[in-house]
Design a protein around this motif. Structure first.
Motif, mmCIF file in Angstrom:
data_model
loop_
_atom_site.group_PDB
_atom_site.id
_atom_site.type_symbol
_atom_site.label_atom_id
_atom_site.label_comp_id
_atom_site.label_asym_id
_atom_site.label_seq_id
_atom_site.Cartn_x
_atom_site.Cartn_y
_atom_site.Cartn_z
ATOM 1 N N ALA A 108 -3.174 -10.354 -2.143
ATOM 2 C CA ALA A 108 -2.905 -11.146 -3.341
ATOM 3 C C ALA A 108 -4.029 -11.035 -4.362
ATOM 4 N N GLY A 109 -5.253 -10.899 -3.922
ATOM 5 C CA GLY A 109 -6.389 -10.804 -4.826
ATOM 6 C C GLY A 109 -6.444 -9.516 -5.618
ATOM 7 N N MET A 110 -5.672 -8.541 -5.223
ATOM 8 C CA MET A 110 -5.709 -7.233 -5.872
ATOM 9 C C MET A 110 -4.815 -7.141 -7.098
ATOM 10 N N THR A 111 -3.830 -7.989 -7.196
ATOM 11 C CA THR A 111 -2.848 -7.894 -8.270
ATOM 12 C C THR A 111 -3.490 -7.958 -9.650
ATOM 13 N N ALA A 112 -4.401 -8.898 -9.850
ATOM 14 C CA ALA A 112 -5.064 -9.024 -11.152
ATOM 15 C C ALA A 112 -5.885 -7.776 -11.468
ATOM 16 N N LEU A 113 -6.554 -7.223 -10.467
ATOM 17 C CA LEU A 113 -7.369 -6.025 -10.694
ATOM 18 C C LEU A 113 -6.506 -4.812 -11.038
#
Length: 109
Positions: free
Chosen positions: A91-96
């Protein structure tokens, strides 16, 4: 045989897209590969460290507002990448992924 060299903007865009692709590949892996997530985050963190360093240089020709915006994006990306390195989660990768793709698109124009 002629060799084509990408200009710096094209090269930077390609690197950002490569980082986004690495995150996307990790997100789409079942089961989730924590080692690959860390590696993608490390690559991204190193990339954004270089970008931030470039933006901070006095001789950088960008206007002050653009520099400030890029600094904020870089700091967010560095923070998020570090968090993924410590505790990998998809989930933390989506913004990146979104940031890298959008900045790469801007570099192409």
């Amino acid at each position: 045989m002629a060799q084509r060299t990408a200009n710096p903007r094209e090269r930077d865009a390609q690197l950002l897209l490569r980082a986004a692709a690495r995150f996307t590949a990790v997100q789409n892996t079942e089961p989730f590969d924590r080692k690959a997530a860390r590696e993608a985050a490390t690559f991204n963190r190193k990339l954004w460290t270089i970008f931030l360093s470039s933006v901070m240089r006095a001789e950088n020709p960008l206007d002050a507002e653009t520099k400030a915006n890029l600094r904020r994006i870089a700091l967010f990306s560095l923070n998020r990448s570090s968090r993924i390195e410590i505790n990998p989660e998809a989930a933390g990768m989506t913004a990146l992924i979104s940031i890298n793709r959008n900045v790469a698109e801007g570099l192409k124009n």
